[in-house]
Design a protein around this motif. Structure first.
Motif, PDB file in Angstrom:
ATOM      1  N   ARG A 109      40.793  44.431  52.234  1.00  0.00           N
ATOM      2  CA  ARG A 109      39.568  45.029  51.693  1.00  0.00           C
ATOM      3  C   ARG A 109      39.372  46.490  52.108  1.00  0.00           C
ATOM      4  O   ARG A 109      38.244  46.961  52.244  1.00  0.00           O
ATOM      5  CB  ARG A 109      38.351  44.187  52.040  1.00  0.00           C
ATOM      6  N   ALA A 110      40.481  47.202  52.326  1.00  0.00           N
ATOM      7  CA  ALA A 110      40.388  48.631  52.615  1.00  0.00           C
ATOM      8  C   ALA A 110      39.922  49.382  51.371  1.00  0.00           C
ATOM      9  O   ALA A 110      39.311  50.433  51.475  1.00  0.00           O
ATOM     10  CB  ALA A 110      41.738  49.172  53.073  1.00  0.00           C
ATOM     11  N   PHE A 111      40.222  48.827  50.207  1.00  0.00           N
ATOM     12  CA  PHE A 111      39.732  49.388  48.958  1.00  0.00           C
ATOM     13  C   PHE A 111      39.530  48.230  47.991  1.00  0.00           C
ATOM     14  O   PHE A 111      40.031  47.133  48.194  1.00  0.00           O
ATOM     15  CB  PHE A 111      40.700  50.443  48.381  1.00  0.00           C
ATOM     16  N   ARG A 112      38.774  48.490  46.946  1.00  0.00           N
ATOM     17  CA  ARG A 112      38.470  47.473  45.928  1.00  0.00           C
ATOM     18  C   ARG A 112      39.006  47.936  44.582  1.00  0.00           C
ATOM     19  O   ARG A 112      39.123  49.132  44.332  1.00  0.00           O
ATOM     20  CB  ARG A 112      36.963  47.260  45.819  1.00  0.00           C
ATOM     21  N   VAL A 113      39.276  46.978  43.730  1.00  0.00           N
ATOM     22  CA  VAL A 113      39.707  47.268  42.363  1.00  0.00           C
ATOM     23  C   VAL A 113      38.672  46.674  41.430  1.00  0.00           C
ATOM     24  O   VAL A 113      38.291  45.513  41.574  1.00  0.00           O
ATOM     25  CB  VAL A 113      41.104  46.678  42.066  1.00  0.00           C
ATOM     26  N   LEU A 114      38.202  47.492  40.485  1.00  0.00           N
ATOM     27  CA  LEU A 114      37.236  47.037  39.495  1.00  0.00           C
ATOM     28  C   LEU A 114      37.844  47.111  38.104  1.00  0.00           C
ATOM     29  O   LEU A 114      38.518  48.092  37.772  1.00  0.00           O
ATOM     30  CB  LEU A 114      35.969  47.896  39.531  1.00  0.00           C
ATOM     31  N   HIS A 115      37.607  46.075  37.329  1.00  0.00           N
ATOM     32  CA  HIS A 115      38.009  46.036  35.923  1.00  0.00           C
ATOM     33  C   HIS A 115      36.745  45.803  35.112  1.00  0.00           C
ATOM     34  O   HIS A 115      36.070  44.787  35.283  1.00  0.00           O
ATOM     35  CB  HIS A 115      39.031  44.916  35.690  1.00  0.00           C
ATOM     36  N   ASN A 116      36.405  46.784  34.287  1.00  0.00           N
ATOM     37  CA  ASN A 116      35.171  46.716  33.493  1.00  0.00           C
ATOM     38  C   ASN A 116      33.950  46.432  34.360  1.00  0.00           C
ATOM     39  O   ASN A 116      33.070  45.652  33.995  1.00  0.00           O
ATOM     40  CB  ASN A 116      35.296  45.692  32.371  1.00  0.00           C
ATOM     41  N   GLY A 117      33.923  47.054  35.548  1.00  0.00           N
ATOM     42  CA  GLY A 117      32.788  46.915  36.447  1.00  0.00           C
ATOM     43  C   GLY A 117      32.777  45.654  37.279  1.00  0.00           C
ATOM     44  O   GLY A 117      31.874  45.457  38.085  1.00  0.00           O
ATOM     45  N   VAL A 118      33.777  44.787  37.121  1.00  0.00           N
ATOM     46  CA  VAL A 118      33.841  43.538  37.878  1.00  0.00           C
ATOM     47  C   VAL A 118      34.853  43.700  39.011  1.00  0.00           C
ATOM     48  O   VAL A 118      35.999  44.107  38.791  1.00  0.00           O
ATOM     49  CB  VAL A 118      34.262  42.358  36.969  1.00  0.00           C
ATOM     50  N   MET A 119      34.404  43.379  40.240  1.00  0.00           N
ATOM     51  CA  MET A 119      35.281  43.500  41.389  1.00  0.00           C
ATOM     52  C   MET A 119      36.297  42.361  41.385  1.00  0.00           C
ATOM     53  O   MET A 119      35.938  41.183  41.297  1.00  0.00           O
ATOM     54  CB  MET A 119      34.461  43.456  42.674  1.00  0.00           C
ATOM     55  N   LEU A 120      37.574  42.725  41.484  1.00  0.00           N
ATOM     56  CA  LEU A 120      38.647  41.736  41.511  1.00  0.00           C
ATOM     57  C   LEU A 120      38.842  41.275  42.948  1.00  0.00           C
ATOM     58  O   LEU A 120      38.720  42.056  43.886  1.00  0.00           O
ATOM     59  CB  LEU A 120      39.915  42.341  40.926  1.00  0.00           C
ATOM     60  N   GLN A 121      39.162  39.985  43.107  1.00  0.00           N
ATOM     61  CA  GLN A 121      39.164  39.384  44.437  1.00  0.00           C
ATOM     62  C   GLN A 121      40.537  39.065  45.009  1.00  0.00           C
ATOM     63  O   GLN A 121      40.726  39.090  46.216  1.00  0.00           O
ATOM     64  CB  GLN A 121      38.338  38.089  44.416  1.00  0.00           C
ATOM     65  N   ARG A 122      41.499  38.712  44.135  1.00  0.00           N
ATOM     66  CA  ARG A 122      42.788  38.219  44.628  1.00  0.00           C
ATOM     67  C   ARG A 122      43.947  38.947  43.939  1.00  0.00           C
ATOM     68  O   ARG A 122      43.835  39.330  42.778  1.00  0.00           O
ATOM     69  CB  ARG A 122      42.933  36.726  44.346  1.00  0.00           C
ATOM     70  N   LEU A 123      45.062  39.076  44.642  1.00  0.00           N
ATOM     71  CA  LEU A 123      46.240  39.724  44.066  1.00  0.00           C
ATOM     72  C   LEU A 123      46.805  38.949  42.885  1.00  0.00           C
ATOM     73  O   LEU A 123      47.359  39.533  41.957  1.00  0.00           O
ATOM     74  CB  LEU A 123      47.333  39.895  45.135  1.00  0.00           C
ATOM     75  N   ASP A 124      46.653  37.619  42.898  1.00  0.00           N
ATOM     76  CA  ASP A 124      47.203  36.814  41.806  1.00  0.00           C
ATOM     77  C   ASP A 124      46.218  36.629  40.647  1.00  0.00           C
ATOM     78  O   ASP A 124      46.545  35.990  39.644  1.00  0.00           O
ATOM     79  CB  ASP A 124      47.680  35.456  42.315  1.00  0.00           C
ATOM     80  N   GLU A 125      45.043  37.218  40.758  1.00  0.00           N
ATOM     81  CA  GLU A 125      44.043  37.144  39.695  1.00  0.00           C
ATOM     82  C   GLU A 125      44.555  37.893  38.461  1.00  0.00           C
ATOM     83  O   GLU A 125      45.081  38.990  38.558  1.00  0.00           O
ATOM     84  CB  GLU A 125      42.755  37.776  40.192  1.00  0.00           C
ATOM     85  N   SER A 126      44.412  37.284  37.287  1.00  0.00           N
ATOM     86  CA  SER A 126      44.859  37.918  36.040  1.00  0.00           C
ATOM     87  C   SER A 126      43.707  38.626  35.353  1.00  0.00           C
ATOM     88  O   SER A 126      42.571  38.155  35.387  1.00  0.00           O
ATOM     89  CB  SER A 126      45.414  36.875  35.072  1.00  0.00           C
ATOM     90  N   ILE A 127      44.034  39.757  34.747  1.00  0.00           N
ATOM     91  CA  ILE A 127      43.049  40.471  33.944  1.00  0.00           C
ATOM     92  C   ILE A 127      43.622  40.696  32.557  1.00  0.00           C
ATOM     93  O   ILE A 127      44.828  40.796  32.379  1.00  0.00           O
ATOM     94  CB  ILE A 127      42.640  41.817  34.592  1.00  0.00           C
ATOM     95  N   GLU A 128      42.735  40.734  31.589  1.00  0.00           N
ATOM     96  CA  GLU A 128      43.114  40.999  30.199  1.00  0.00           C
ATOM     97  C   GLU A 128      42.681  42.418  29.860  1.00  0.00           C
ATOM     98  O   GLU A 128      41.491  42.720  29.874  1.00  0.00           O
ATOM     99  CB  GLU A 128      42.413  40.014  29.250  1.00  0.00           C
ATOM    100  N   LEU A 129      43.640  43.277  29.594  1.00  0.00           N
ATOM    101  CA  LEU A 129      43.328  44.649  29.229  1.00  0.00           C
ATOM    102  C   LEU A 129      43.101  44.754  27.732  1.00  0.00           C
ATOM    103  O   LEU A 129      43.804  44.115  26.948  1.00  0.00           O
ATOM    104  CB  LEU A 129      44.474  45.584  29.636  1.00  0.00           C
TER     105      LEU A 129
END
Length: 146
Positions: A109-129
């Motif tokens: 949690r040194a940095f966060r990744v947001l996709h469409n304003g939603v914070m992603l939680q896990r490295l294996d989490e999938s996102i649809e671009l």
């Protein structure tokens, strides 16, 4: 399709652009967070190399600011001040090493990744671009005094 990833550093109420925005052209519109990080870090290194002819040590300094570990932050805070590291490591950048640092930084949690304003939680989490997808890497900097 092309997607832009912005990287910010949040210092209190201020938002600072830390790394240049990068453009990704993924081969698939479904990505795991880990793959998004891999692609982004590789593009960040390429962009920093091209921008103003930065030397490897300068690139490492910028990457360290984005991916400085939480452990390093707590250790420095206990010593009285949080400072960005000097480029003491080898100035030669290895993209795979930098990617691994970023993956570890995400997990700690040194940095966060947001996709469409939603914070992603896990490295294996999938996102649809899809257009328009917004992607942001957010580095949180603790306030002085906690």
């Amino acid at each position: 399709m092309e997607f832009v990833v912005h990287s910010y550093c949040l210092k209190g109420a201020r938002q600072e652009l830390l790394l240049p925005p990068v453009i990704l052209t993924p081969i698939s519109l479904t990505l795991a967070v880990a793959e998004l990080i891999r692609l982004t870090v590789a593009e960040q290194i390429a962009a920093l190399s091209a921008q103003h002819g930065l030397e490897q040590a300068s690139i490492r300094e910028v990457l360290d600011r984005q991916y400085l570990s939480e452990r390093d932050i707590f250790q420095q805070a206990s010593e009285g001040a949080i400072v960005m590291p000097q480029a003491s490591a080898s100035p030669v950048l290895d993209v795979s090493v930098e990617v691994e640092r970023a993956l570890k930084g995400f997990e700690t949690r040194a940095f966060r990744v947001l996709h469409n304003g939603v914070m992603l939680q896990r490295l294996d989490e999938s996102i649809e671009l899809s257009l328009p997808s917004t992607l942001a890497f957010i580095r949180l900097v603790p306030l002085v005094g906690g």
